[in-house]
Design a protein around this motif. Structure first.
Motif, PDB file in Angstrom:
ATOM      1  N   PRO A  65       6.616  11.135  -6.280  1.00 44.38           N
ATOM      2  CA  PRO A  65       6.930  11.409  -7.685  1.00 44.38           C
ATOM      3  C   PRO A  65       7.154  10.137  -8.497  1.00 44.38           C
ATOM      4  CG  PRO A  65       8.169  12.873  -6.241  1.00 44.38           C
ATOM      5  CD  PRO A  65       7.497  11.877  -5.356  1.00 44.38           C
ATOM      6  N   SER A  66       7.589   9.073  -7.841  1.00 44.50           N
ATOM      7  CA  SER A  66       7.827   7.801  -8.531  1.00 44.50           C
ATOM      8  C   SER A  66       6.619   6.887  -8.444  1.00 44.50           C
ATOM      9  CB  SER A  66       9.032   7.084  -7.901  1.00 44.50           C
ATOM     10  OG  SER A  66       8.787   6.853  -6.504  1.00 44.50           O
ATOM     11  N   GLY A  67       5.424   7.451  -8.240  1.00 45.22           N
ATOM     12  CA  GLY A  67       4.241   6.648  -7.951  1.00 45.22           C
ATOM     13  C   GLY A  67       3.934   5.579  -8.985  1.00 45.22           C
ATOM     14  N   LYS A  68       4.052   5.888 -10.272  1.00 42.27           N
ATOM     15  CA  LYS A  68       3.753   4.877 -11.294  1.00 42.27           C
ATOM     16  C   LYS A  68       4.773   3.742 -11.261  1.00 42.27           C
ATOM     17  CE  LYS A  68       1.300   7.976 -14.440  1.00 42.27           C
ATOM     18  NZ  LYS A  68       1.262   8.615 -15.775  1.00 42.27           N
ATOM     19  N   ARG A  69       6.027   4.068 -11.021  1.00 39.61           N
ATOM     20  CA  ARG A  69       7.041   3.022 -10.896  1.00 39.61           C
ATOM     21  C   ARG A  69       6.820   2.217  -9.618  1.00 39.61           C
ATOM     22  NH1 ARG A  69      10.119   7.401 -12.658  1.00 39.61           N
ATOM     23  NH2 ARG A  69      11.101   7.687 -10.611  1.00 39.61           N
ATOM     24  N   ASP A  70       6.396   2.878  -8.540  1.00 41.59           N
ATOM     25  CA  ASP A  70       6.074   2.164  -7.298  1.00 41.59           C
ATOM     26  C   ASP A  70       4.966   1.138  -7.541  1.00 41.59           C
ATOM     27  OD1 ASP A  70       7.914   3.741  -5.999  1.00 41.59           O
ATOM     28  OD2 ASP A  70       6.432   5.082  -5.098  1.00 41.59           O
ATOM     29  N   LEU A  71       3.939   1.544  -8.289  1.00 37.02           N
ATOM     30  CA  LEU A  71       2.833   0.623  -8.562  1.00 37.02           C
ATOM     31  C   LEU A  71       3.327  -0.554  -9.392  1.00 37.02           C
ATOM     32  CD1 LEU A  71      -0.142  -0.110  -8.417  1.00 37.02           C
ATOM     33  CD2 LEU A  71      -0.534   1.357 -10.414  1.00 37.02           C
ATOM     34  N   TYR A  72       4.192  -0.304 -10.351  1.00 30.79           N
ATOM     35  CA  TYR A  72       4.760  -1.393 -11.158  1.00 30.79           C
ATOM     36  C   TYR A  72       5.499  -2.384 -10.263  1.00 30.79           C
ATOM     37  CZ  TYR A  72       7.698  -3.652 -14.713  1.00 30.79           C
ATOM     38  OH  TYR A  72       8.339  -4.561 -15.519  1.00 30.79           O
ATOM     39  N   VAL A  73       6.261  -1.880  -9.308  1.00 28.94           N
ATOM     40  CA  VAL A  73       6.953  -2.754  -8.351  1.00 28.94           C
ATOM     41  C   VAL A  73       5.942  -3.603  -7.591  1.00 28.94           C
ATOM     42  CG1 VAL A  73       8.313  -2.785  -6.222  1.00 28.94           C
ATOM     43  CG2 VAL A  73       8.967  -1.262  -8.096  1.00 28.94           C
ATOM     44  N   CYS A  75       0.843  -1.195   0.000  1.00 24.39           N
ATOM     45  CA  CYS A  75       0.000   0.000   0.000  1.00 24.39           C
ATOM     46  C   CYS A  75       0.873   1.238   0.000  1.00 24.39           C
ATOM     47  CB  CYS A  75      -0.895   0.000   1.246  1.00 24.39           C
ATOM     48  SG  CYS A  75       0.047  -0.042   2.795  1.00 24.39           S
ATOM     49  N   ALA A  76       0.246   2.387  -0.142  1.00 28.68           N
ATOM     50  CA  ALA A  76       0.963   3.655   0.010  1.00 28.68           C
ATOM     51  C   ALA A  76       1.565   3.719   1.410  1.00 28.68           C
ATOM     52  CB  ALA A  76       0.016   4.822  -0.222  1.00 28.68           C
ATOM     53  N   ASP A  77       2.724   4.352   1.530  1.00 29.08           N
ATOM     54  CA  ASP A  77       3.422   4.379   2.817  1.00 29.08           C
ATOM     55  C   ASP A  77       2.539   4.900   3.943  1.00 29.08           C
ATOM     56  OD1 ASP A  77       5.449   3.690   1.072  1.00 29.08           O
ATOM     57  OD2 ASP A  77       6.952   4.930   2.078  1.00 29.08           O
ATOM     58  N   ALA A  78       1.732   5.919   3.658  1.00 28.59           N
ATOM     59  CA  ALA A  78       0.923   6.545   4.705  1.00 28.59           C
ATOM     60  C   ALA A  78      -0.164   5.618   5.243  1.00 28.59           C
ATOM     61  CB  ALA A  78       0.292   7.834   4.170  1.00 28.59           C
ATOM     62  N   ASP A  79      -0.497   4.559   4.498  1.00 28.53           N
ATOM     63  CA  ASP A  79      -1.570   3.653   4.919  1.00 28.53           C
ATOM     64  C   ASP A  79      -1.056   2.415   5.633  1.00 28.53           C
ATOM     65  OD1 ASP A  79      -3.379   5.355   3.715  1.00 28.53           O
ATOM     66  OD2 ASP A  79      -3.356   4.266   1.809  1.00 28.53           O
ATOM     67  N   ALA A  80       0.256   2.217   5.675  1.00 31.52           N
ATOM     68  CA  ALA A  80       0.807   0.953   6.161  1.00 31.52           C
ATOM     69  C   ALA A  80       0.496   0.710   7.635  1.00 31.52           C
ATOM     70  CB  ALA A  80       2.310   0.920   5.914  1.00 31.52           C
ATOM     71  N   ALA A  81       0.650   1.719   8.462  1.00 34.23           N
ATOM     72  CA  ALA A  81       0.431   1.516   9.900  1.00 34.23           C
ATOM     73  C   ALA A  81      -1.021   1.135  10.177  1.00 34.23           C
ATOM     74  CB  ALA A  81       0.819   2.780  10.666  1.00 34.23           C
ATOM     75  N   ARG A  82      -1.958   1.794   9.512  1.00 39.09           N
ATOM     76  CA  ARG A  82      -3.376   1.477   9.736  1.00 39.09           C
ATOM     77  C   ARG A  82      -3.695   0.048   9.321  1.00 39.09           C
ATOM     78  NH1 ARG A  82      -7.462   1.249   6.199  1.00 39.09           N
ATOM     79  NH2 ARG A  82      -6.307   2.363   4.552  1.00 39.09           N
ATOM     80  N   LEU A  83      -3.236  -0.350   8.144  1.00 35.07           N
ATOM     81  CA  LEU A  83      -3.535  -1.702   7.675  1.00 35.07           C
ATOM     82  C   LEU A  83      -2.854  -2.761   8.537  1.00 35.07           C
ATOM     83  CD1 LEU A  83      -3.367  -1.145   3.826  1.00 35.07           C
ATOM     84  CD2 LEU A  83      -5.363  -1.862   5.136  1.00 35.07           C
ATOM     85  N   ALA A  84      -1.631  -2.480   8.990  1.00 40.82           N
ATOM     86  CA  ALA A  84      -0.940  -3.432   9.860  1.00 40.82           C
ATOM     87  C   ALA A  84      -1.701  -3.640  11.157  1.00 40.82           C
ATOM     88  CB  ALA A  84       0.482  -2.944  10.140  1.00 40.82           C
ATOM     89  N   ILE A 138      -1.357   4.997  -4.388  1.00 39.24           N
ATOM     90  CA  ILE A 138       0.068   4.696  -4.549  1.00 39.24           C
ATOM     91  C   ILE A 138       0.674   5.593  -5.626  1.00 39.24           C
ATOM     92  CG2 ILE A 138       1.691   2.948  -5.387  1.00 39.24           C
ATOM     93  CD1 ILE A 138      -0.004   0.849  -3.963  1.00 39.24           C
ATOM     94  N   LYS A 139      -0.014   5.743  -6.745  1.00 39.90           N
ATOM     95  CA  LYS A 139       0.523   6.558  -7.841  1.00 39.90           C
ATOM     96  C   LYS A 139       0.651   8.024  -7.453  1.00 39.90           C
ATOM     97  CE  LYS A 139      -2.394   5.178 -11.057  1.00 39.90           C
ATOM     98  NZ  LYS A 139      -3.038   5.060 -12.395  1.00 39.90           N
ATOM     99  N   ALA A 140      -0.261   8.500  -6.605  1.00 35.58           N
ATOM    100  CA  ALA A 140      -0.267   9.920  -6.272  1.00 35.58           C
ATOM    101  C   ALA A 140       0.647  10.267  -5.105  1.00 35.58           C
ATOM    102  CB  ALA A 140      -1.695  10.360  -5.945  1.00 35.58           C
ATOM    103  N   ALA A 141       1.117   9.261  -4.364  1.00 37.83           N
ATOM    104  CA  ALA A 141       1.808   9.536  -3.099  1.00 37.83           C
ATOM    105  C   ALA A 141       3.210  10.092  -3.285  1.00 37.83           C
ATOM    106  CB  ALA A 141       1.860   8.263  -2.254  1.00 37.83           C
TER     107      ALA A 141
END
Length: 646
Positions: A621-629, A576-585, A616-619
């Motif tokens: 500058p590398s958001g599209k590459r992050d999503l590809y990963v 997930c996007a970094d900002a959502d990780a703690a909540r989901l965990a 993830i894409k908006a979070a």
């Protein structure tokens, strides 16, 4: 022969190998027990050598032998984790030896003189399975056990959260890179799942075997601690135990670091700051102008030429060693000047005495010598001032130290970086504030400018996820490998937001060899197809790899929860996007591994649940590459969940 008879025959060979391994292990332990007989000065080096040999023998224990090649017109060779000999004959050939190459590279189209390649599967020291590949086109014979090889088994096996070595399953494309001639900079590129990391680690083991380096050990640089833990057992399993693993941000040192905006970190990663810092450090040296320095009760003035000579003695040295050389040369000039001053005082005293007494003291001494019958004897010189003694006294002269400090103050790496950042208020660091990850690379640069090259250099360096490194990171890596024996792997389609490098020659220069892996061993063809459009957008010049695996197409869901997509028996990552990780965990607990997308590079799982791709894409500058990963981490199954109930 039936399969069981073949297994029994192989067991006889394998048992002999283990007997030899046990004998060599016992011999090393005997040498360790006799260390007291080694001279004390030599004991640490001998102990380290024996410990390394023992570790190599012990690491070969699991899966000691895994293959055999049957050559036309020659004796078969068994292939394994190390070489073993008995009575002058090879019991086992090291997988890195040239003789073992056909085990990895022979194909039915190019059998390389092999009739059969056999794979052995061991449980402990027991042979529990064999599978043969017939390579010369001949029909199966008695004794051939044709079946699936270890690659098929490895591809279908569940993931454990730790990378395993691939010494039993290396494919021809991978082996060609691992055994590439030379020990210079080898770059391995390719899409996700093509085995770049496996190739890099096995190449490091091969290079150290084939080209023993002057410096010891391997440095492995990875993106973060989680990734390093994931790969940590591979090199030890290949017999390489002198290994240091560091995260990209810890190449020059570790410790708590502060966060900072991505754009600031990116600017700090530019190599232009290295040149600017070198200029600032150099500016702290004095100018070649006349100076007046203390020398005992006197003060000595040195002209600009003497100061320039002292500066020349330090010209090629870092700041603090240069300062010491500058002081030593100044002490020489001061000592000579002090001797000259004393001699001038003595000459003046002689002249004044001759005027006052009417007696030439030199002539009076000569007359006395003649009266003693010593006429014509060599002149006797009484050295009232010894230049060497004068210089020795100046070495411990606090007044001279104080004067040199005022001319050329000492400097720390921290002060050098503070000076640099003070010249760039836009980089946003207050004096005394905690250092950031980007600052650590600047500090490493400063240490070389201030105190000299690092003491920790390595025989080989592996850089994984190399697309993540900034220009300053690369400088830190290169100064730890003067021999330039390196394996570098990465994929610029997966680059994060901080990297300031967009190509390999930009990072490493032109003296590199680049290999591209094209076969995908992890990601299914269906997952690759689903990510094709995204790859074309982020890296239009890159072709998708060719997958050997098939599976279910990725599922895109709206209104589902993550918990709905978790299946027992699978190693699952929720990315997930970094900002959502703690909540989901917190919500999922131990039911799944939650990964912020910035920390997913290089890892693999049975299944991946990608949460809110738009976020993830908006979070970053590398958001599209992050999503590809995120979309290419799974070996079996990918589920994408939209934002409504994620």
């Amino acid at each position: 022969m039936e399969p069981n008879e073949q297994i029994a025959a192989e067991q006889s060979h394998v048992s002999a190998m283990y007997q030899r391994l046990d004998a060599e292990t016992a011999a090393v332990r005997t040498e360790q027990a006799a260390l007291d007989a080694v001279p004390p000065a030599e004991r640490p080096a001998v102990a380290a050598m024996l410990a390394g040999r023992l570790a190599g023998l012990e690491s070969a224990e699991p899966g000691l032998c895994f293959g055999r090649i049957d050559r036309t017109g020659a004796q078969p060779l068994h292939v394994g984790r190390r070489g073993l000999w008995a009575d002058g004959e090879p019991l086992l050939v090291d997988w890195r030896a040239e003789a073992a190459r056909p085990f990895y590279t022979a194909t039915p189209a190019h059998p390389m003189g092999l009739r059969r390649r056999r794979h052995l599967r061991l449980a402990g020291r027991t042979v529990v399975g064999i599978a043969d590949e017939l390579l010369d086109g001949s029909p199966p014979k008695a004794g051939d056990v044709v079946g699936d090889g270890p690659l098929a088994e490895a591809l279908s096996a569940p993931r454990t959260g730790r990378m395993r070595d691939a010494v039993t399953t290396l494919q021809a494309e991978q082996d060609a890179v691992i055994r590439a001639p030379g020990r210079g900079v080898t770059v391995v590129q390719g899409g996700p799942g093509t085995g770049k990391t496996v190739v890099a680690l096995h190449r490091a083991a091969y290079v150290l075997f084939a080209y023993p380096p002057a410096a010891r050990g391997v440095l492995v640089v990875g993106p973060d601690a989680r990734f390093l833990d994931y790969i940590s057992q591979v090199l030890p399993s290949l017999g390489e135990h002198d290994v240091r693993l560091v995260a990209r941000t810890e190449i020059g040192g570790s410790g708590p670091v502060a966060a900072e905006p991505l754009d600031v970190a990116r600017r700090k990663g530019r190599a232009t700051l290295a040149a600017e810092m070198a200029t600032l450090v150099r500016a702290r040296r004095p100018a070649a102008t006349a100076v007046t320095l203390p020398a005992g009760p006197d003060r000595i003035t040195l002209d600009a030429a003497a100061v320039g000579d002292a500066l020349a003695a330090a010209a090629d040295l870092p700041h603090n060693p240069g300062r010491a050389a500058f002081r030593e040369r100044l002490a020489d000039h001061v000592a000579r000047a002090q001797v000259q001053v004393v001699h001038e005082h003595l000459d003046r005293f002689d002249a004044e005495a001759a005027v006052a007494t009417g007696v030439d003291l030199d002539e009076a001494v000569a007359a006395d010598l003649r009266s003693l019958g010593l006429a014509g004897a060599p002149a006797v010189t009484v050295r009232l001032v010894d230049p060497a003694a004068t210089r020795a006294g100046l070495r411990a002269c606090p007044a001279l130290d104080s004067a040199v400090t005022s001319l050329w103050p000492p400097l720390s790496a921290e002060e050098a970086v503070e000076d640099l950042l003070a010249a760039h208020p836009e980089l946003g660091r207050e004096p005394g504030a905690p250092w950031t990850a980007a600052d650590l690379a600047l500090l490493d640069e400063a240490r070389e400018l201030v105190d000299g090259p690092p003491g920790d250099v390595y025989g080989h360096v592996v850089v994984d996820e190399a697309q993540e490194l900034t220009e300053m990171d690369w400088r830190a890596v290169l100064r730890r490998c003067p021999s330039r024996s390196m394996t570098v792997v990465g994929d610029f389609a997966q680059a994060g937001p901080v990297s300031t490098v967009s190509g390999w020659t930009e990072a490493l220069g032109t003296r590199i060899t680049v290999h591209t892996l094209t076969v995908n061993y992890r990601t299914t063809a269906e997952i690759l197809e689903a990510s094709r459009d995204l790859l074309a957008e982020i890296a239009p010049e890159q072709s998708p790899s060719r997958s050997l695996r098939h599976g279910e197409p990725p599922r895109v869901l709206t209104g589902a929860t993550v918990a709905d997509e978790l299946r027992p028996g699978e190693l699952t990552a929720v990315i997930c996007a970094d900002a959502d990780a703690a909540r989901l965990a917190a919500e999922l607990g131990d039911r799944a591994r939650v990964l912020p997308v910035s920390r997913a590079r290089g890892l693999e799982f049975d299944a991946v649940v990608v949460v809110d791709p738009d976020r993830i894409k908006a979070a970053r500058p590398s958001g599209k590459r992050d999503l590809y990963v995120a979309l290419t981490r799974a070996t079996r199954r990918v589920t994408v969940i939209g934002s409504e109930r994620a």
